[in-house]
Design a protein around this motif. Structure first.
Motif, PDB file in Angstrom:
ATOM      1  N   SER A  89       0.724  -1.286   0.080  1.00  0.00           N
ATOM      2  CA  SER A  89       0.087  -0.088  -0.006  1.00  0.00           C
ATOM      3  C   SER A  89       0.776   1.265   0.104  1.00  0.00           C
ATOM      4  N   TRP A  90       2.225   1.148   0.538  1.00  0.00           N
ATOM      5  CA  TRP A  90       2.713   2.476   0.921  1.00  0.00           C
ATOM      6  C   TRP A  90       4.060   2.696  -0.108  1.00  0.00           C
ATOM      7  N   SER A  91       4.484   1.519  -0.539  1.00  0.00           N
ATOM      8  CA  SER A  91       6.003   1.742  -1.362  1.00  0.00           C
ATOM      9  C   SER A  91       5.575   1.847  -2.715  1.00  0.00           C
ATOM     10  N   ASN A  92       6.849   1.995  -3.525  1.00  0.00           N
ATOM     11  CA  ASN A  92       6.749   2.098  -4.714  1.00  0.00           C
ATOM     12  C   ASN A  92       6.238   0.894  -5.494  1.00  0.00           C
ATOM     13  N   GLN A  93       5.923   1.189  -6.859  1.00  0.00           N
ATOM     14  CA  GLN A  93       5.281  -0.073  -7.606  1.00  0.00           C
ATOM     15  C   GLN A  93       6.313  -1.269  -7.638  1.00  0.00           C
ATOM     16  N   SER A  94       7.502  -1.120  -7.818  1.00  0.00           N
ATOM     17  CA  SER A  94       8.135  -2.430  -7.855  1.00  0.00           C
ATOM     18  C   SER A  94       8.277  -3.067  -6.365  1.00  0.00           C
ATOM     19  N   ASN A 139       9.476   7.939  -5.436  1.00  0.00           N
ATOM     20  CA  ASN A 139      10.003   6.801  -4.682  1.00  0.00           C
ATOM     21  C   ASN A 139      11.044   5.909  -5.059  1.00  0.00           C
ATOM     22  N   GLU A 140      10.619   5.520  -6.124  1.00  0.00           N
ATOM     23  CA  GLU A 140      11.498   4.542  -6.903  1.00  0.00           C
ATOM     24  C   GLU A 140      12.656   4.873  -7.569  1.00  0.00           C
ATOM     25  N   GLN A 141      12.829   6.297  -8.055  1.00  0.00           N
ATOM     26  CA  GLN A 141      13.706   6.724  -8.673  1.00  0.00           C
ATOM     27  C   GLN A 141      15.013   7.116  -7.450  1.00  0.00           C
ATOM     28  N   ILE A 142      14.288   7.405  -6.411  1.00  0.00           N
ATOM     29  CA  ILE A 142      15.147   7.828  -5.215  1.00  0.00           C
ATOM     30  C   ILE A 142      15.946   6.656  -4.690  1.00  0.00           C
ATOM     31  N   SER A 143      14.962   5.314  -4.533  1.00  0.00           N
ATOM     32  CA  SER A 143      15.485   4.067  -4.149  1.00  0.00           C
ATOM     33  C   SER A 143      16.571   3.681  -4.987  1.00  0.00           C
ATOM     34  N   SER A 144      16.534   3.751  -6.168  1.00  0.00           N
ATOM     35  CA  SER A 144      17.532   3.511  -7.066  1.00  0.00           C
ATOM     36  C   SER A 144      18.858   4.361  -6.741  1.00  0.00           C
ATOM     37  N   ALA A 145      18.809   5.670  -6.426  1.00  0.00           N
ATOM     38  CA  ALA A 145      19.983   6.232  -6.341  1.00  0.00           C
ATOM     39  C   ALA A 145      20.452   6.116  -4.753  1.00  0.00           C
ATOM     40  N   ILE A 146      19.783   5.845  -3.953  1.00  0.00           N
ATOM     41  CA  ILE A 146      20.290   5.282  -2.728  1.00  0.00           C
ATOM     42  C   ILE A 146      21.229   4.229  -2.905  1.00  0.00           C
ATOM     43  N   LYS A 147      20.751   3.148  -3.591  1.00  0.00           N
ATOM     44  CA  LYS A 147      21.278   2.226  -3.848  1.00  0.00           C
ATOM     45  C   LYS A 147      22.782   2.164  -4.738  1.00  0.00           C
ATOM     46  N   TYR A 175       9.157   6.627   6.452  1.00  0.00           N
ATOM     47  CA  TYR A 175       7.963   6.752   6.094  1.00  0.00           C
ATOM     48  C   TYR A 175       7.242   7.440   7.455  1.00  0.00           C
ATOM     49  N   TRP A 176       6.698   8.388   7.549  1.00  0.00           N
ATOM     50  CA  TRP A 176       5.964   9.067   8.566  1.00  0.00           C
ATOM     51  C   TRP A 176       4.457   8.699   8.759  1.00  0.00           C
ATOM     52  N   GLY A 177       3.852   7.945   7.730  1.00  0.00           N
ATOM     53  CA  GLY A 177       2.489   7.743   7.823  1.00  0.00           C
ATOM     54  C   GLY A 177       1.994   8.575   6.699  1.00  0.00           C
ATOM     55  N   LYS A 178       1.610   8.363   5.489  1.00  0.00           N
ATOM     56  CA  LYS A 178       1.066   8.946   4.316  1.00  0.00           C
ATOM     57  C   LYS A 178       2.000   9.826   3.757  1.00  0.00           C
ATOM     58  N   THR A 179       3.289  10.041   4.197  1.00  0.00           N
ATOM     59  CA  THR A 179       4.423  10.968   3.661  1.00  0.00           C
ATOM     60  C   THR A 179       5.646  10.311   3.816  1.00  0.00           C
ATOM     61  N   TRP A 180       6.437  10.033   2.534  1.00  0.00           N
ATOM     62  CA  TRP A 180       7.899   9.766   2.616  1.00  0.00           C
ATOM     63  C   TRP A 180       8.820  10.813   2.577  1.00  0.00           C
ATOM     64  N   THR A 181       9.777  10.706   3.405  1.00  0.00           N
ATOM     65  CA  THR A 181      10.900  11.524   3.509  1.00  0.00           C
ATOM     66  C   THR A 181      12.035  11.204   3.293  1.00  0.00           C
ATOM     67  N   LEU A 182      12.787  11.980   2.367  1.00  0.00           N
ATOM     68  CA  LEU A 182      14.195  11.637   2.133  1.00  0.00           C
ATOM     69  C   LEU A 182      15.085  12.156   2.927  1.00  0.00           C
ATOM     70  N   VAL A 183      16.159  11.435   3.776  1.00  0.00           N
ATOM     71  CA  VAL A 183      17.343  11.754   4.405  1.00  0.00           C
ATOM     72  C   VAL A 183      18.511  11.883   3.287  1.00  0.00           C
ATOM     73  N   ALA A 184      19.005  13.328   3.211  1.00  0.00           N
ATOM     74  CA  ALA A 184      20.109  13.387   2.613  1.00  0.00           C
ATOM     75  C   ALA A 184      21.223  14.381   2.884  1.00  0.00           C
ATOM     76  N   TRP A 185      22.303  14.322   2.292  1.00  0.00           N
ATOM     77  CA  TRP A 185      23.468  15.313   2.541  1.00  0.00           C
ATOM     78  C   TRP A 185      23.418  16.295   1.722  1.00  0.00           C
ATOM     79  N   CYS A 186      22.978  17.466   2.061  1.00  0.00           N
ATOM     80  CA  CYS A 186      22.961  18.649   1.049  1.00  0.00           C
ATOM     81  C   CYS A 186      24.341  19.179   0.925  1.00  0.00           C
ATOM     82  N   THR A 187      24.760  19.246  -0.351  1.00  0.00           N
ATOM     83  CA  THR A 187      26.208  19.916  -0.627  1.00  0.00           C
ATOM     84  C   THR A 187      26.263  21.362  -0.632  1.00  0.00           C
TER      85      THR A 187
END
Length: 234
Positions: A89-94, A139-147, A175-187
């Protein structure tokens, strides 16, 4: 804990490790003494389980060893159903597709009594489906970038409506409930930042890559948050 149950859990731990695991680690997991683990390992070996031991290193199963499929009890089935349906229900399609496939495989090997439980959703097991297009965009695009440890360029609109462009190292998603949040290092800020996925306007995976360090990683970020919480609670 009965000995038979303990032996089964030891075997499960050995199967789950690619490398070796020490008697101390097993003892801590099962909350027994190391001497008990030594006796249990000997009992498993005498029963024909091919356990390799390295003095001062630990234990591991020999390569290509397999045992019959593990069966789940009712509580474990409910936990798997809850986790699988949350991913659906809450993740990306893949990931949702993979979760559905995994649940189908579990259904196929269950005995009749547990199979009925896996098909009929318990009354308490309610997993609402949110609008994936609105809340899970990118979601899916960011997941790929993280990996791949791939730098991403994102155009972001903050809570006040201000637009900004950032190059970031994507480290993880929460995932905070209804909203995904990216944790990142900002250059740009040379610091950790969090970005709500539903506020990202555009996102591009760049041809630049990064390497995490002790002072720039998801675990480091989590440790900082824990330290902050401890200071506040103290």
């Amino acid at each position: 804990m009965r000995k038979a149950e303990r032996l089964f859990q030891i075997l499960t731990l050995l199967r789950s490790k690619r490398g070796v695991i020490t008697a101390q680690q097993i003892a801590q997991q099962l909350e027994v003494s190391e001497r008990t683990i030594y006796r249990d390992i000997q009992a498993l070996s005498l029963s024909g389980v091919p356990i390799e031991s390295e003095a001062g290193v630990g234990y591991k199963l020999k390569a290509n060893f397999s045992i019959p499929p593990i069966m789940f009890d009712e509580a474990e089935i409910e936990a798997l159903l809850l986790g699988g349906r949350m991913v659906e229900s809450w993740s990306n399609q893949s990931m949702a597709k993979a979760a559905s496939s995994a649940l189908a495989k579990i259904h196929a090997v269950l005995p009749d009594k547990l199979h009925q439980l896996s098909v009929e959703q318990p009354e308490w097991l309610i997993v609402p489906q949110f609008n994936s297009a609105q809340y899970q965009q990118h979601n899916e695009q960011i997941s790929s970038a993280i990996k791949n440890r791939q730098v991403i360029l994102l155009n972001y609109q903050d809570e006040a409506g201000n637009l900004t462009s950032r190059k970031v190292w994507p480290l993880g998603m929460i995932y905070w409930g209804k909203t995904w949040t990216l944790v990142a290092w900002c250059t740009l800020r040379q610091d950790y930042r969090m970005f709500r996925l539903d506020r990202i306007q555009t996102l591009d995976n760049l041809t630049k890559f990064f390497q995490t360090r002790e002072d720039i990683s998801l675990q480091h970020y989590i440790n900082l948050i824990k330290q902050q919480q401890q200071r506040y609670s103290g």
